[in-house]
Scaffold this active site. Sequence first.
Site, short mmCIF file in Angstrom:
data_model
loop_
_atom_site.label_atom_id
_atom_site.label_comp_id
_atom_site.label_asym_id
_atom_site.label_seq_id
_atom_site.Cartn_x
_atom_site.Cartn_y
_atom_site.Cartn_z
N SER A 142 0.97 -1.38 0.08
CA SER A 142 0.20 -0.02 0.07
C SER A 142 0.87 1.15 -0.05
O SER A 142 2.17 1.12 0.16
CB SER A 142 -0.83 0.14 1.24
OG SER A 142 0.20 0.06 2.42
N ASP A 182 -1.29 -1.71 -4.00
CA ASP A 182 -2.49 -1.84 -3.37
C ASP A 182 -3.09 -0.54 -3.04
O ASP A 182 -2.59 0.46 -2.50
CB ASP A 182 -2.41 -2.64 -2.06
CG ASP A 182 -3.84 -3.00 -1.63
OD1 ASP A 182 -4.72 -3.29 -2.50
OD2 ASP A 182 -4.07 -3.32 -0.46
N ASP A 211 -7.56 2.96 -7.37
CA ASP A 211 -8.66 2.98 -6.52
C ASP A 211 -9.48 4.35 -6.51
O ASP A 211 -9.13 5.27 -5.70
CB ASP A 211 -8.46 2.46 -4.83
CG ASP A 211 -9.62 2.61 -4.18
OD1 ASP A 211 -10.75 3.06 -4.75
OD2 ASP A 211 -9.50 2.30 -3.04
N HIS A 217 -12.87 -3.92 4.83
CA HIS A 217 -11.30 -4.03 5.33
C HIS A 217 -11.37 -4.06 6.90
O HIS A 217 -12.46 -3.63 7.47
CB HIS A 217 -10.60 -2.38 4.99
CG HIS A 217 -10.42 -2.74 3.47
ND1 HIS A 217 -10.83 -1.80 2.61
CD2 HIS A 217 -9.69 -3.44 2.47
CE1 HIS A 217 -10.60 -2.04 1.20
NE2 HIS A 217 -9.85 -2.67 1.30
N GLY A 218 -10.33 -4.62 7.49
CA GLY A 218 -10.27 -4.48 8.86
C GLY A 218 -10.81 -5.67 9.51
O GLY A 218 -11.04 -6.58 8.97
N HIS A 229 -11.47 -7.48 -2.12
CA HIS A 229 -10.79 -7.10 -1.13
C HIS A 229 -11.57 -7.41 0.24
O HIS A 229 -12.55 -7.93 0.12
CB HIS A 229 -10.79 -5.46 -1.29
CG HIS A 229 -10.07 -4.87 -2.46
ND1 HIS A 229 -8.56 -4.25 -1.94
CD2 HIS A 229 -9.91 -5.05 -3.84
CE1 HIS A 229 -8.18 -3.86 -3.32
NE2 HIS A 229 -8.74 -4.42 -4.03
N GLY A 230 -11.03 -7.14 1.27
CA GLY A 230 -11.40 -7.25 2.44
C GLY A 230 -11.73 -8.84 2.72
O GLY A 230 -12.62 -9.21 3.32
N SER A 270 -10.02 -10.88 4.73
CA SER A 270 -9.37 -11.85 5.82
C SER A 270 -10.36 -12.55 6.32
O SER A 270 -11.63 -12.07 6.63
CB SER A 270 -8.78 -10.82 6.70
OG SER A 270 -7.56 -10.38 6.26
P1 13P Z 1 -8.52 -7.07 4.85
O1 13P Z 1 -8.62 -6.06 5.76
O2 13P Z 1 -9.94 -8.11 5.02
O3 13P Z 1 -7.18 -7.84 5.09
O4 13P Z 1 -8.47 -6.48 3.41
C1 13P Z 1 -7.13 -6.13 2.81
C2 13P Z 1 -7.29 -5.63 1.50
O5 13P Z 1 -8.36 -5.57 0.82
C3 13P Z 1 -6.31 -4.93 0.99
O6 13P Z 1 -6.37 -4.21 -0.14
O1 G3H Z 2 -7.07 -2.38 2.23
C1 G3H Z 2 -5.89 -1.60 2.79
C2 G3H Z 2 -4.84 -2.30 3.26
O2 G3H Z 2 -5.21 -3.23 4.36
C3 G3H Z 2 -3.63 -1.31 3.27
O3 G3H Z 2 -3.66 -0.92 4.62
O4 G3H Z 2 -2.86 1.48 3.99
O5 G3H Z 2 -2.60 0.36 6.38
O6 G3H Z 2 -1.04 -0.42 4.70
P1 G3H Z 2 -2.66 0.39 4.98
ZN ZN Z 3 -8.38 -3.32 -0.17
#
Ligand code: 13P
Ligand code: G3H
Ligand code: ZN
Length: 304
Positions: free
Chosen positions: A47, A78, A100, A175-176, A206-207, A209
Site C-alpha cells: 500500500s 494496493d 482506487d 477492510h479491517g 478486497h477485505g 481476511s
Molecule cells: P483485509 O482487511 O480483509 O485484510 O483486506 C485487505 C485488503 O483488501 C487490501 O487491499
Molecule cells: O486495504 C487496505 C490495506 O489493508 C492497506 O492498509 O494503508 O494501512 O497499509 P494500509
Molecule cells: Zn483493499
Amino acid sequence: MIQEKMLKNAMKCNYIVPAFNFANFEILRGVIDACIELKSPIILQVSESAMNYFTDNLLLGLIQGIRKIKHPISIHLDHGKTFDVVKRAIKLGFDSVMIDGSTLAYSENVKLTKKVVNYAHARGVFVEGELGVLSVADDDGLLSDKARFTDPEQAKEFVELTGVDSLAVSIGTNHGVNKYIGEPKIHYDILKKIEKMIPNVPIVLHGASLVEKKYVDIINNFGGNITNAIGNENLLKNAYKTHICKINMDTDFRLAVTASTRKFLAENPEKYNPRDYGNASISEVKECAKFRITKICHSENKVK
Ligand code: 13P
Ligand code: G3H
Ligand code: ZN
C-alpha cells in the site's frame, strides 16, 4: 504481464491467486515461504503507507531481491489513490497497480482510471480498477454503512470506458477486523450478475481476511483490547468456484504477527532480541498463509 497470466489461469482452472499485503519484513518472509512450500503463485501487495514505511530505496532493494527468487511472484500497488503514487510504483518496478477511484464520483473514477490505464499499459503494467464502495470502520471500530455495492451494468460500462485488466467489486466484504454489520453475508447474487456482464474480466475481492477468533483471543488474553472483531471463514469457502481470481488479505497477517508477538513476549519475559519474536511471527504468518492457500484459494500446486 505476470498478473494477467496468473489471473487468467486462475479463472480457467477454478482457483484464486492469493494477494497478501506485507506491512513488515516478517509478513513478507512468512507469506513467501508458505507459497514456495505449497507451490502457489502469489501477489505481494504494497500500500502507499507501506511504501512510506519501507522507504523507496529500501523497497527497491527488496524488490530486486524478490526478483531473484525462482517462483511466480507479482508485485502490486494496493489502493493507489493518485496518479502520482501509480507513477512512483511503476518507477520502482512494480508489475501491476491498483487505481482506487471508488470513492470518487463515477465520472471522476472513469477519468482517473483511464489515465492510469493509458500510462501503465504503455509500460507493460497491469491495472486493477475498483467500482463500488467498501465500508470503512469509524473511530470506534464499527462499520459505517456508507458501503455501495457494485452495479453490474455500470461495471460493464466501466471496463469498456477505462480498459482495466481486472475489477475490484463491493459485494459485502470490508477492510479491517470488523467485517459485517448485522448478519454476515457476501452478496454472491450480485457477483453472478457482474460475471454475466463482464465474463472475461477477472474479479478481485478486497477485505477477504477471515479474522479468526483464535488470533483475536490470543491478543486479548495477552493484554490487547480488540473489540468488534467479526469475521466468517465459511462465507469464502466457495469463492474459488466463481470469477473471483484474486483475494486481498492484510488484516489476518497483522493479527497473526500481533498475537504471536504478544504471546512470545509474555511467555519469554527475559528475551529482548527482536529476531526471537520475529521468528515466532514468521512461523505464525506462514501457517496463516498456508491455511488460506489450501482452504480458500486452492492455489497449491499450481506452480509447475
Ligand atoms: P483485509 O482487511 O480483509 O485484510 O483486506 C485487505 C485488503 O483488501 C487490501 O487491499
Ligand atoms: O486495504 C487496505 C490495506 O489493508 C492497506 O492498509 O494503508 O494501512 O497499509 P494500509
Ligand atoms: Zn483493499
